[in-house]
Design a protein around this motif. Structure first.
Motif, PDB file in Angstrom:
ATOM      1  N   GLU A 169       4.739 -18.424  21.709  1.00 45.88           N
ATOM      2  CA  GLU A 169       2.711 -18.237  21.434  1.00 45.88           C
ATOM      3  C   GLU A 169       2.356 -18.991  22.172  1.00 45.88           C
ATOM      4  O   GLU A 169       1.055 -18.977  21.968  1.00 45.88           O
ATOM      5  CB  GLU A 169       3.334 -18.503  19.797  1.00 45.88           C
ATOM      6  CG  GLU A 169       3.698 -17.331  19.029  1.00 45.88           C
ATOM      7  CD  GLU A 169       3.758 -18.039  17.498  1.00 45.88           C
ATOM      8  OE1 GLU A 169       3.100 -19.111  17.677  1.00 45.88           O
ATOM      9  OE2 GLU A 169       4.938 -17.776  16.443  1.00 45.88           O
ATOM     10  N   MET A 170       2.698 -20.065  23.126  1.00 42.59           N
ATOM     11  CA  MET A 170       1.871 -20.822  23.944  1.00 42.59           C
ATOM     12  C   MET A 170       3.212 -20.667  25.152  1.00 42.59           C
ATOM     13  O   MET A 170       3.888 -20.257  25.960  1.00 42.59           O
ATOM     14  CB  MET A 170       2.865 -22.385  23.202  1.00 42.59           C
ATOM     15  CG  MET A 170       2.794 -22.694  22.385  1.00 42.59           C
ATOM     16  SD  MET A 170       3.208 -24.450  21.607  1.00 42.59           S
ATOM     17  CE  MET A 170       2.047 -25.654  22.243  1.00 42.59           C
ATOM     18  N   ASN A 171       1.864 -21.169  26.206  1.00 44.61           N
ATOM     19  CA  ASN A 171       2.161 -20.946  27.464  1.00 44.61           C
ATOM     20  C   ASN A 171       2.657 -22.990  27.646  1.00 44.61           C
ATOM     21  O   ASN A 171       2.377 -23.395  27.140  1.00 44.61           O
ATOM     22  CB  ASN A 171       1.780 -20.872  28.615  1.00 44.61           C
ATOM     23  CG  ASN A 171       0.024 -21.207  28.240  1.00 44.61           C
ATOM     24  OD1 ASN A 171       0.625 -22.239  27.625  1.00 44.61           O
ATOM     25  ND2 ASN A 171      -0.955 -20.822  28.588  1.00 44.61           N
ATOM     26  N   PRO A 172       3.544 -22.673  28.801  1.00 49.17           N
ATOM     27  CA  PRO A 172       4.185 -24.181  29.667  1.00 49.17           C
ATOM     28  C   PRO A 172       2.441 -25.180  29.322  1.00 49.17           C
ATOM     29  O   PRO A 172       2.705 -26.276  28.579  1.00 49.17           O
ATOM     30  CB  PRO A 172       4.795 -23.983  30.809  1.00 49.17           C
ATOM     31  CG  PRO A 172       5.205 -23.194  30.662  1.00 49.17           C
ATOM     32  CD  PRO A 172       4.300 -22.132  29.459  1.00 49.17           C
ATOM     33  N   ASP A 173       1.466 -25.506  29.909  1.00 52.71           N
ATOM     34  CA  ASP A 173       1.126 -26.176  29.774  1.00 52.71           C
ATOM     35  C   ASP A 173       0.252 -25.799  28.357  1.00 52.71           C
ATOM     36  O   ASP A 173      -0.385 -27.335  28.460  1.00 52.71           O
ATOM     37  CB  ASP A 173      -0.284 -24.965  30.611  1.00 52.71           C
ATOM     38  CG  ASP A 173      -0.442 -25.126  31.693  1.00 52.71           C
ATOM     39  OD1 ASP A 173      -0.190 -26.517  32.521  1.00 52.71           O
ATOM     40  OD2 ASP A 173      -0.904 -24.218  32.766  1.00 52.71           O
ATOM     41  N   SER A 174       0.064 -25.492  27.555  1.00 55.44           N
ATOM     42  CA  SER A 174      -0.316 -26.008  26.442  1.00 55.44           C
ATOM     43  C   SER A 174       0.614 -26.288  25.209  1.00 55.44           C
ATOM     44  O   SER A 174       0.474 -27.451  24.601  1.00 55.44           O
ATOM     45  CB  SER A 174      -0.671 -24.613  25.118  1.00 55.44           C
ATOM     46  OG  SER A 174       0.340 -23.690  25.287  1.00 55.44           O
ATOM     47  N   VAL A 175       2.046 -26.481  26.118  1.00 53.75           N
ATOM     48  CA  VAL A 175       2.797 -27.583  25.358  1.00 53.75           C
ATOM     49  C   VAL A 175       2.784 -28.974  25.926  1.00 53.75           C
ATOM     50  O   VAL A 175       2.604 -29.763  24.859  1.00 53.75           O
ATOM     51  CB  VAL A 175       4.319 -27.536  25.581  1.00 53.75           C
ATOM     52  CG1 VAL A 175       5.487 -27.987  25.425  1.00 53.75           C
ATOM     53  CG2 VAL A 175       5.082 -25.264  25.210  1.00 53.75           C
ATOM     54  N   VAL A 176       2.558 -28.926  26.849  1.00 54.02           N
ATOM     55  CA  VAL A 176       2.131 -30.223  27.587  1.00 54.02           C
ATOM     56  C   VAL A 176       1.148 -30.710  27.012  1.00 54.02           C
ATOM     57  O   VAL A 176       0.855 -32.059  26.606  1.00 54.02           O
ATOM     58  CB  VAL A 176       2.386 -30.083  29.329  1.00 54.02           C
ATOM     59  CG1 VAL A 176       1.493 -31.618  30.389  1.00 54.02           C
ATOM     60  CG2 VAL A 176       2.950 -29.553  29.838  1.00 54.02           C
ATOM     61  N   LYS A 177       0.083 -30.177  26.706  1.00 52.61           N
ATOM     62  CA  LYS A 177      -1.567 -30.670  26.369  1.00 52.61           C
ATOM     63  C   LYS A 177      -1.461 -30.621  24.494  1.00 52.61           C
ATOM     64  O   LYS A 177      -1.708 -31.916  24.793  1.00 52.61           O
ATOM     65  CB  LYS A 177      -2.371 -29.420  26.392  1.00 52.61           C
ATOM     66  CG  LYS A 177      -3.545 -29.714  25.751  1.00 52.61           C
ATOM     67  CD  LYS A 177      -4.494 -28.446  26.148  1.00 52.61           C
ATOM     68  CE  LYS A 177      -6.200 -28.489  25.584  1.00 52.61           C
ATOM     69  NZ  LYS A 177      -6.142 -29.212  24.370  1.00 52.61           N
ATOM     70  N   GLU A 178      -0.755 -30.334  23.907  1.00 51.22           N
ATOM     71  CA  GLU A 178       0.102 -31.035  22.732  1.00 51.22           C
ATOM     72  C   GLU A 178       0.376 -31.856  23.097  1.00 51.22           C
ATOM     73  O   GLU A 178      -0.011 -32.988  22.049  1.00 51.22           O
ATOM     74  CB  GLU A 178       0.871 -30.098  22.405  1.00 51.22           C
ATOM     75  CG  GLU A 178       0.898 -29.579  20.513  1.00 51.22           C
ATOM     76  CD  GLU A 178      -0.590 -29.203  19.713  1.00 51.22           C
ATOM     77  OE1 GLU A 178      -1.768 -28.304  21.155  1.00 51.22           O
ATOM     78  OE2 GLU A 178      -0.901 -29.366  18.948  1.00 51.22           O
ATOM     79  N   GLY A 243      10.308 -29.752  26.361  1.00 59.22           N
ATOM     80  CA  GLY A 243      10.245 -30.180  27.774  1.00 59.22           C
ATOM     81  C   GLY A 243      10.394 -29.794  28.783  1.00 59.22           C
ATOM     82  O   GLY A 243      10.310 -29.183  30.028  1.00 59.22           O
ATOM     83  N   ALA A 244      11.574 -29.207  28.925  1.00 53.81           N
ATOM     84  CA  ALA A 244      12.061 -28.213  29.547  1.00 53.81           C
ATOM     85  C   ALA A 244      11.014 -27.265  30.185  1.00 53.81           C
ATOM     86  O   ALA A 244      10.987 -26.615  31.518  1.00 53.81           O
ATOM     87  CB  ALA A 244      13.155 -27.971  30.464  1.00 53.81           C
ATOM     88  N   TYR A 245      10.740 -26.509  28.921  1.00 45.46           N
ATOM     89  CA  TYR A 245      10.064 -25.645  28.987  1.00 45.46           C
ATOM     90  C   TYR A 245       8.539 -25.329  29.831  1.00 45.46           C
ATOM     91  O   TYR A 245       8.219 -24.765  30.709  1.00 45.46           O
ATOM     92  CB  TYR A 245       9.863 -24.947  27.798  1.00 45.46           C
ATOM     93  CG  TYR A 245       9.021 -23.602  27.650  1.00 45.46           C
ATOM     94  CD1 TYR A 245       8.988 -22.255  28.231  1.00 45.46           C
ATOM     95  CD2 TYR A 245       8.140 -23.741  26.396  1.00 45.46           C
ATOM     96  CE1 TYR A 245       8.797 -21.405  28.226  1.00 45.46           C
ATOM     97  CE2 TYR A 245       6.777 -22.617  26.515  1.00 45.46           C
ATOM     98  CZ  TYR A 245       7.145 -21.380  27.549  1.00 45.46           C
ATOM     99  OH  TYR A 245       6.088 -20.148  27.113  1.00 45.46           O
TER     100      TYR A 245
END
Lengths: 634, 187
Positions: A169-178, A243-245
């Motif tokens: 449901e998310m892309n790597p950028d949105s994980v970092v952003k969160e 983190g890896a993702y």
């Protein structure tokens, strides 16, 4: 369990596990953290198995070994769910009574409940015990809900759903952003924003990229990371996965101390189980993303907790720091971009992805968000692991959660941040605990060691202890750290043995300042903190040692002496029996009296304090004096 | 190859790609004292004598010039009051081995008790043997204040008696340490 090939497989498995678990069903949880295991909690578990069998309760009552409950002072801990009845200091022989009374007759075993020291009232519910009541357990709470050796327990409480959410449901950028939005700061000590670190590694041009869990916890008295890895290894693993993702890494390392055998064991099991379920390895959950984790066992060097030293150690070389003018986030392990975070930082990640940055930001202070786990130890009544929201005062931690100072003694200071931190005196007990405030107080958050000191602690000796620790735990590579600590230790040894000279304090300060600027790594740059902060807050103690050759706290052996007050001595002879050097002898109380009393031969006295400790309360005849030579007979 | 413009002690100099501040300074005839630096070896950062002040934008830091890469438009000062203070302290801590430098900085005595051996633990011998000769016959033993240089016990298997480390050693310590082993084995 069959391999999971999609997000819905994971959801189905979770539903399948939970469908067979009735939350209203009685479950006996036995703490199996290292502390409770040392008190033979595995025997308690065995006894429960037998007793449940005997009463034919196995089919209606669940039994579970869990991770650390945190109230280590009162272990072994048995908590009966769903009522959360908390039995402390349980022994194997108590088990039949618990089963008979609590499970069969639905009554409490009063003597095993927490007793309020002030009122004497018994408290049954775990959350009502002051130690737990004032905490805010978001990370540690899961420890009590899972058997660390069973991945299904972790999945049952929503485990790996953050990983799946990120993948689908998310892309790597949105994980970092969160993570950036959550303002998660590194729990290992420095408090560097994790999101920024992730971004740097993510944007570094080189491939491959690595992610690392730093579980080289080595501060004296600290065991937060240990308990997390032992008690809920999957949460750390899931955090690392996220983190890896986010960064685009396919290989992770968990650097864990060899001295933490249970943490190593549980992490190994966790990795194996995650592999079996397809939550690690190739094409995870059918997403096309690959990730694998290797455990690297450290050989017990404190300096290897420093990120560049840790990476050097993983490379197979001696764990020594290197210059980080190019960050390890860009040039780390094998000179490739590497993102390293501490155990607790990683453990926070799944919760943030699941519950959102907004939830995380709602806890804590302006610049320090979320909770922090501390290991509260030293001269405090309730030692253990505590998780508190950032911004709580030290006073609340020490007195409300910690239950105040042992034996009603007076509070003197609390040491935070381990050997790289400093001491905080009573006048600063009301400062809010967060990264910046502790820095301002001359200490630091560190990884979360919190050592409480009472009035019988000598601050010069404390500084000497930490300096000694660091002098032997430094790698010894650069001059400021190696030679600076050597000289610092020499000066402190002189002061504590009565050989201090005028000007020593100033020289220590000058050395400390030099080390802060000139040392190669963070260990060396902060190595002078114990000395700096004790001088800053307790300068008069240094002066008493140097000028008056007096140790105000009565700790430094060369500056104190023991004597027996013959008017108080009742002649019981306990002191003489306990004296390791036979320095205590009988004399007549007076020329006219036939009563025998005791005296100390100062020549042979090694000042171990045995006599002082064993002298009966009704007599209190042994006197400790903060001076070098005391009249032999009072 | 592109060059990197930077300022060292008020002079505009051009560093080459991949150079450190120290290398750029040396090539331009600006002297920065060193102890553990050797151009054949990787930057090590032990002695901290080469520390300089670097201003980048509005941030000034004190860094080891042997390891800090030359960056565009940074302003480097190699001998400020702060730097002199650091060097004086190093001289005192390694007393009396840096006597020539001590004169330059006006240090006439050390305030510290010295139980100094001839070895400054610069690691020149260890690093040379490992990085250049790829032999590892000399190594660091122990850590922290117990760190010392040691030769692999069975010297014959590792050392090829090139004696290169003898010439690199500033204190002559490795010569002493190895001499016995060396003489008995090379016979």
């Amino acid at each position: 369990m069959p391999k999971l090939n999609s997000y819905s497989d994971l959801r189905k498995l979770q539903e399948f596990i939970n469908a067979r678990r009735d939350p209203s069903r009685t479950c006996i949880t036995v703490c199996s953290g290292t502390g409770c295991l040392a008190y033979r909690s595995q025997d308690i578990y065995g006894a429960f198995e037998r007793e449940l069998e005997k009463h034919e309760l196995r089919h209606v009552v669940d039994l579970r070994k869990t991770g650390c409950y945190g109230f280590c002072e009162r272990g072994p801990i048995v908590v009966i769910l769903p009522e959360k009845i908390c039995y402390l200091g349980t022994k194997e022989k108590d088990v039949p009574e618990i089963v008979e009374q609590t499970l069969v007759k639905k009554k409490l075993v009063e003597r095993l409940l927490y007793k309020d020291p002030a009122t004497g009232d018994r408290i049954a519910h775990m959350d009502d015990i002051p130690f737990y009541k004032h905490q805010h357990r978001t990370i540690l709470a899961s420890n009590a809900l899972v058997d660390p050796k069973k991945i299904e327990d972790y999945i049952a409480i929503g485990g790996y759903s953050a990983a799946a959410k990120a993948l689908f449901e998310m892309n790597p950028d949105s994980v970092v952003k969160e993570i950036r939005d959550a303002n998660l700061r590194g729990r290992g000590g420095g408090g560097f924003p994790a999101g920024r670190k992730w971004d740097t590694t993510k944007n570094a041009p080189e491939e491959p990229k690595y992610v690392i869990v730093n579980a080289d916890e080595g501060d004296p008295g600290a065991y937060m990371d240990r308990s997390l890895l032992e008690g809920n290894p999957h949460s750390v693993l899931e955090g690392l996965f996220l983190g890896a993702y986010a960064i685009g890494s396919h290989e992770g390392f968990i650097y864990v101390r060899q001295e933490y055998p249970l943490a190593v064991e549980n992490t190994e099991i966790a990795i194996r189980q995650a592999h079996e379920l397809g939550l690690l390895g190739e094409n995870i959950l059918g997403s096309g993303f690959d990730f694998d984790v290797t455990i690297h066992r450290g050989a017990g060097a404190f300096v290897s907790g420093e990120s560049s030293a840790l990476m050097t150690a993983i490379e197979g070389k001696v764990g020594e720091p290197r210059s980080k003018y190019i960050h390890t986030a860009v040039k780390g392990l094998w000179d490739k971009p590497t993102c390293l975070n501490n155990v607790e930082t990683w453990a926070n990640v799944p919760a943030i992805i699941n519950r959102g940055a907004g939830w995380f930001r709602s806890i804590g202070t302006e610049n320090s968000k979320g909770t922090k786990i501390f290991s509260l130890v030293g001269k405090v009544n309730n030692t253990g692991l505590v998780e508190v929201p950032m911004g709580i005062t030290l006073r609340k931690i020490v007195f409300d959660i910690g239950g105040g100072i042992l034996k009603g003694k007076k509070f003197k200071a609390v040491q935070t941040g381990g050997p790289s931190g400093g001491v905080i005196p009573e006048s600063m007990l009301d400062i809010p605990v967060d990264f910046d405030e502790l820095d301002k107080a001359g200490s630091m958050m560190g990884s979360g060691g919190m050592i409480v000191m009472d009035e019988e602690t000598c601050m010069v000796d404390t500084a000497r202890y930490y300096t000694d620790f660091l002098a032997h735990e430094s790698c010894g590579k650069c001059v400021p750290c190696r030679e600076g600590l050597r000289q610092m230790l020499r000066i402190l040894n002189n002061i504590t043995t009565g050989n201090g000279r005028e000007g020593d304090i100033e020289l220590l300060e000058e050395l400390a300042e030099f080390m802060q600027v000139a040392a190669l790594c963070a260990l060396g740059k902060t190595a002078a903190n114990p000395v700096m902060s004790t001088i800053r807050h307790f300068r008069s103690e240094y002066e008493a040692h140097i000028r008056e050759k007096r140790c105000p706290a009565g700790v430094c052996k060369d500056l104190i002496s023991y004597a027996i007050d013959k008017n108080s001595c009742i002649g019981c002879g306990t002191c003489a029996k306990n004296c390791p050097t036979n320095a205590i002898y009988e004399i007549r109380a007076s020329a006219v009296s036939k009563d025998r009393v005791f005296a100390i031969d100062q020549e042979n006295c090694i000042k171990c304090g045995s006599c002082y400790t064993v002298c009966p309360d009704k007599a209190r005849a042994v006197i400790k004096t903060p001076v070098r030579s005391f009249a032999e007979r009072v | 190859m592109s060059t990197i413009p930077l300022e060292i002690d008020g002079r505009q100099v051009a560093a080459e790609e991949g150079e450190t501040i120290l290398e750029a300074a040396q090539r331009n005839g600006i002297h920065i004292p060193t102890l553990c630096y050797n151009k054949q070896l990787k930057p090590y950062g032990e002695c901290r004598l080469c520390m300089v002040e670097v201003t980048k934008g509005n941030r000034t830091r004190i860094v080891a010039s042997c390891a800090y890469p030359a960056e565009e438009n940074i302003v480097v000062k190699t001998n400020t009051e702060k730097i002199a203070k650091i060097r004086k302290m190093i001289i005192e801590l390694l007393w009396p081995s840096l006597s020539a430098l001590a004169k330059d900085y006006g240090v006439t005595e050390s305030r510290f008790h010295s139980d100094h051996t001839d070895c400054n633990l610069c690691g020149m011998c260890v690093r040379y043997c490992s990085e250049v000769k790829k032999l590892n016959a000399v190594y660091f033993k122990g850590r922290g204040i117990n760190r010392e240089i040691a030769v692999v016990p069975d010297l014959a298997n590792e050392c090829i008696y090139c004696r290169d480390c003898f010439t690199l050693c500033s204190g002559g310590w490795i010569v002493d340490k190895c001499d016995n082993a060396y003489t008995s084995l090379s016979k």
